[in-house]
Scaffold this active site. Sequence first.
Site, PDB file in Angstrom:
ATOM      1  CE1 TYR A 158       3.893  -3.844  12.236  1.00  6.51           C
ATOM      2  CE2 TYR A 158       2.885  -2.407  13.869  1.00  6.51           C
ATOM      3  CZ  TYR A 158       3.450  -2.595  12.624  1.00  6.51           C
ATOM      4  OH  TYR A 158       3.592  -1.532  11.758  1.00  6.51           O
ATOM      5  CG  PHE A 170      -1.493   1.196   1.700  1.00  3.88           C
ATOM      6  CD1 PHE A 170      -2.120   2.070   0.817  1.00  3.88           C
ATOM      7  CD2 PHE A 170      -1.405   1.551   3.040  1.00  3.88           C
ATOM      8  CE1 PHE A 170      -2.648   3.273   1.274  1.00  3.88           C
ATOM      9  CE2 PHE A 170      -1.933   2.735   3.504  1.00  3.88           C
ATOM     10  CZ  PHE A 170      -2.546   3.602   2.619  1.00  3.88           C
TER      11      PHE A 170
HETATM   12  P1  NAD Z   1       1.575  -3.608   3.120  1.00  7.40           P
HETATM   13  O1  NAD Z   1       1.323  -4.952   3.713  1.00  7.40           O
HETATM   14  O2  NAD Z   1       0.649  -3.098   2.097  1.00  7.40           O
HETATM   15  O3  NAD Z   1       3.061  -3.523   2.552  1.00  7.40           O
HETATM   16  C1  NAD Z   1       4.125  -4.325   3.008  1.00  7.40           C
HETATM   17  C2  NAD Z   1       4.829  -4.878   1.786  1.00  7.40           C
HETATM   18  O4  NAD Z   1       5.951  -5.656   2.211  1.00  7.40           O
HETATM   19  C3  NAD Z   1       3.945  -5.805   0.933  1.00  7.40           C
HETATM   20  O5  NAD Z   1       4.026  -5.438  -0.429  1.00  7.40           O
HETATM   21  C4  NAD Z   1       4.530  -7.194   1.182  1.00  7.40           C
HETATM   22  O6  NAD Z   1       4.332  -8.065   0.072  1.00  7.40           O
HETATM   23  C5  NAD Z   1       5.976  -6.858   1.434  1.00  7.40           C
HETATM   24  N1  NAD Z   1       6.658  -7.890   2.220  1.00  7.40           N
HETATM   25  C6  NAD Z   1       6.178  -8.511   3.332  1.00  7.40           C
HETATM   26  N2  NAD Z   1       7.056  -9.435   3.746  1.00  7.40           N
HETATM   27  C7  NAD Z   1       8.105  -9.382   2.890  1.00  7.40           C
HETATM   28  C8  NAD Z   1       9.316 -10.111   2.801  1.00  7.40           C
HETATM   29  N3  NAD Z   1       9.622 -11.077   3.672  1.00  7.40           N
HETATM   30  N4  NAD Z   1      10.175  -9.817   1.798  1.00  7.40           N
HETATM   31  C9  NAD Z   1       9.870  -8.851   0.885  1.00  7.40           C
HETATM   32  N5  NAD Z   1       8.716  -8.132   0.919  1.00  7.40           N
HETATM   33  C10 NAD Z   1       7.855  -8.411   1.918  1.00  7.40           C
HETATM   34  O7  NAD Z   1       1.654  -2.603   4.382  1.00  7.40           O
HETATM   35  P2  NAD Z   1       1.769  -1.021   4.410  1.00  7.40           P
HETATM   36  O8  NAD Z   1       0.596  -0.528   5.159  1.00  7.40           O
HETATM   37  O9  NAD Z   1       2.089  -0.473   3.067  1.00  7.40           O
HETATM   38  O10 NAD Z   1       3.033  -0.863   5.378  1.00  7.40           O
HETATM   39  C11 NAD Z   1       4.336  -0.542   4.903  1.00  7.40           C
HETATM   40  C12 NAD Z   1       5.255  -0.380   6.106  1.00  7.40           C
HETATM   41  O11 NAD Z   1       4.801   0.696   6.937  1.00  7.40           O
HETATM   42  C13 NAD Z   1       5.337  -1.600   7.017  1.00  7.40           C
HETATM   43  O12 NAD Z   1       6.657  -1.694   7.503  1.00  7.40           O
HETATM   44  C14 NAD Z   1       4.409  -1.259   8.160  1.00  7.40           C
HETATM   45  O13 NAD Z   1       4.738  -1.940   9.346  1.00  7.40           O
HETATM   46  C15 NAD Z   1       4.647   0.229   8.271  1.00  7.40           C
HETATM   47  N6  NAD Z   1       3.545   0.961   8.885  1.00  7.40           N
HETATM   48  C16 NAD Z   1       2.315   0.962   8.299  1.00  7.40           C
HETATM   49  C17 NAD Z   1       1.293   1.684   8.904  1.00  7.40           C
HETATM   50  C18 NAD Z   1      -0.097   1.729   8.330  1.00  7.40           C
HETATM   51  O14 NAD Z   1      -0.983   2.294   8.995  1.00  7.40           O
HETATM   52  N7  NAD Z   1      -0.349   1.197   7.156  1.00  7.40           N
HETATM   53  C19 NAD Z   1       1.529   2.410  10.081  1.00  7.40           C
HETATM   54  C20 NAD Z   1       2.791   2.321  10.667  1.00  7.40           C
HETATM   55  C21 NAD Z   1       3.800   1.612  10.050  1.00  7.40           C
HETATM   56  C1  UD1 Z   2      -2.169   0.294  12.459  1.00  6.61           C
HETATM   57  C2  UD1 Z   2      -1.401  -0.425  11.350  1.00  6.61           C
HETATM   58  C3  UD1 Z   2      -0.017  -0.768  11.839  1.00  6.61           C
HETATM   59  C4  UD1 Z   2       0.632   0.505  12.308  1.00  6.61           C
HETATM   60  C5  UD1 Z   2      -0.190   1.208  13.391  1.00  6.61           C
HETATM   61  C6  UD1 Z   2       0.394   2.570  13.736  1.00  6.61           C
HETATM   62  C7  UD1 Z   2      -2.556  -1.824   9.716  1.00  6.61           C
HETATM   63  C8  UD1 Z   2      -3.198  -3.130   9.453  1.00  6.61           C
HETATM   64  N1  UD1 Z   2      -2.088  -1.664  10.965  1.00  6.61           N
HETATM   65  O1  UD1 Z   2      -2.366  -0.562  13.603  1.00  6.61           O
HETATM   66  O2  UD1 Z   2       0.746  -1.303  10.760  1.00  6.61           O
HETATM   67  O3  UD1 Z   2       1.931   0.267  12.750  1.00  6.61           O
HETATM   68  O4  UD1 Z   2      -1.496   1.451  12.859  1.00  6.61           O
HETATM   69  O5  UD1 Z   2      -0.442   3.279  14.565  1.00  6.61           O
HETATM   70  O6  UD1 Z   2      -2.453  -0.974   8.856  1.00  6.61           O
HETATM   71  N2  UD1 Z   2     -10.790  -2.194  14.371  1.00  6.61           N
HETATM   72  C9  UD1 Z   2     -12.162  -2.354  14.441  1.00  6.61           C
HETATM   73  N3  UD1 Z   2     -12.765  -3.062  13.446  1.00  6.61           N
HETATM   74  C10 UD1 Z   2     -12.075  -3.633  12.421  1.00  6.61           C
HETATM   75  C11 UD1 Z   2     -10.669  -3.467  12.370  1.00  6.61           C
HETATM   76  C12 UD1 Z   2     -10.062  -2.742  13.378  1.00  6.61           C
HETATM   77  O7  UD1 Z   2     -12.820  -1.868  15.367  1.00  6.61           O
HETATM   78  O8  UD1 Z   2     -12.702  -4.261  11.554  1.00  6.61           O
HETATM   79  C13 UD1 Z   2     -10.150  -1.381  15.423  1.00  6.61           C
HETATM   80  C14 UD1 Z   2      -8.954  -2.019  16.099  1.00  6.61           C
HETATM   81  O9  UD1 Z   2      -9.349  -2.834  17.162  1.00  6.61           O
HETATM   82  C15 UD1 Z   2      -8.200  -0.756  16.541  1.00  6.61           C
HETATM   83  C16 UD1 Z   2      -8.491   0.252  15.439  1.00  6.61           C
HETATM   84  O10 UD1 Z   2      -9.651  -0.206  14.778  1.00  6.61           O
HETATM   85  O11 UD1 Z   2      -8.730  -0.278  17.755  1.00  6.61           O
HETATM   86  C17 UD1 Z   2      -7.360   0.363  14.417  1.00  6.61           C
HETATM   87  O12 UD1 Z   2      -7.027  -0.953  13.996  1.00  6.61           O
HETATM   88  P1  UD1 Z   2      -6.075  -1.234  12.740  1.00  6.61           P
HETATM   89  O13 UD1 Z   2      -6.568  -0.493  11.560  1.00  6.61           O
HETATM   90  O14 UD1 Z   2      -5.906  -2.710  12.629  1.00  6.61           O
HETATM   91  O15 UD1 Z   2      -4.747  -0.473  13.133  1.00  6.61           O
HETATM   92  P2  UD1 Z   2      -3.758  -0.477  14.398  1.00  6.61           P
HETATM   93  O16 UD1 Z   2      -3.882  -1.735  15.177  1.00  6.61           O
HETATM   94  O17 UD1 Z   2      -3.924   0.832  15.072  1.00  6.61           O
END
Ligand code: NAD
Ligand code: UD1
Length: 319
Positions: free
Chosen positions: A143, A12
């Site tokens: 995590y 993403f």
């Molecule tokens: P995502 O799952 O869409 O992207 C992660 C990508 O890493 C995927 O394309 C997956 O195929 C790849 N990947 C997973 N394991 C791998 C491996 N072993 N080798 C190579 N590639 C691998 O998630 P995202 O939301 O885009 O998150 C990107 C980064 O940002 C992650 O490190 C996540 O922990 C961090 N992050 C995301 C959020 C959020 O809210 N989305 C918040 C805080 C931190």
């Molecule tokens: C998310 C990110 C994580 C990131 C973190 C930083 C994802 C999947 N997780 O975690 O990578 O590091 O933010 O702050 O992107 N919830 C519901 N209903 C649902 C799903 C979730 O109520 O169907 C609630 C969860 O219990 C939580 C909140 O929504 O209280 C957010 O959940 P989620 O989107 O999974 O994110 P985080 O756990 O905050």
Amino acid sequence: MATYLVTGAAGFIGSHLVEELVRRGDQVRALDNFSTGRPENLQSVAGRIEMLEADVRELDRIRPYFSGVDYVVHLAALSSVARSIEDPASTNAVNIGGTVNVLLAARDARVRRAVFAASAAVYGDHPALPRVESQPARPLSPYALTKVTGEHYCRLFTELFGLETVALRFFNIFGPRQAPDSPYTGVLSKFIVAYLRGETPVIFGDGEQSRDFTYVHNVVEAVRLAAGAPGAAGGVFNVGTGESYTLNRVIGALNEIFQRQVEPRYAPPRDGDVRDSRADISLAGRVLGYAPTVRFEEGLRRTVEWYRAAFGNGAGRRS
Ligand code: NAD
Ligand code: UD1
């Protein structure tokens, strides 16, 4: 023009970053094992980037790709709190083992800087809001622990080996392409998909938990700034908006966008869940020059538009 290696590029956040780098004329090597990411996410830049299908757990395999790279952006990870509780070992192997490998390969290739995707999850249930980088970490899930560990590895690689690193604590990022079909995806993606399918969104807990929901465009800017900002090396920075919304308020906002009166179903809270989260972004503002430009409501509107169109094209199929 610089050369970037982006791990997790087909995910993403990664796919948005790659698109922006290509738009600016940078060279991109996109590395991904497609475990949660998808090749289609990079469709718009196919042919203009190098795509490397590889797993960050395999150091010997990924090492050659780092040669000649200026900046590494390490996003590859298993990013779900819930998944990490169900299966701590795989989250540990990818998020910690993979990060050490990426840092080793970056160090040996003498890249200019590595930017690491850390997380707001590291703050856990620390009572003070907003979250300031100087607050102690208190991970509530495997995590979150992997992300604290990754930050420390970044600092160690800077101190021991002189590799410039920057760790960005992303808050809850949302936007187009956030996996529409995974049980481990972010809550906004799940809610929007439920609205589009006419299903009832499920809230874990009372819905009064809050998050600093940050539109993905803001994060892409922060990553670019972190790669270049002088004085940022060795640092840890919050990347959010400074505002937070409860899940109940999110439902209210979606009811307005969809012009419906959906009542969510309330289920027991999730293990390892953080209650409240909101970023203090003043350090990132001062050192990186970061300022969010897309606010929650605008981001939500754009995101809903994307999901509507994607569902029209079949992306809403159940997997
Ligand atoms: P995502 O799952 O869409 O992207 C992660 C990508 O890493 C995927 O394309 C997956 O195929 C790849 N990947 C997973 N394991 C791998 C491996 N072993 N080798 C190579 N590639 C691998 O998630 P995202 O939301 O885009 O998150 C990107 C980064 O940002 C992650 O490190 C996540 O922990 C961090 N992050 C995301 C959020 C959020 O809210 N989305 C918040 C805080 C931190
Ligand atoms: C998310 C990110 C994580 C990131 C973190 C930083 C994802 C999947 N997780 O975690 O990578 O590091 O933010 O702050 O992107 N919830 C519901 N209903 C649902 C799903 C979730 O109520 O169907 C609630 C969860 O219990 C939580 C909140 O929504 O209280 C957010 O959940 P989620 O989107 O999974 O994110 P985080 O756990 O905050």
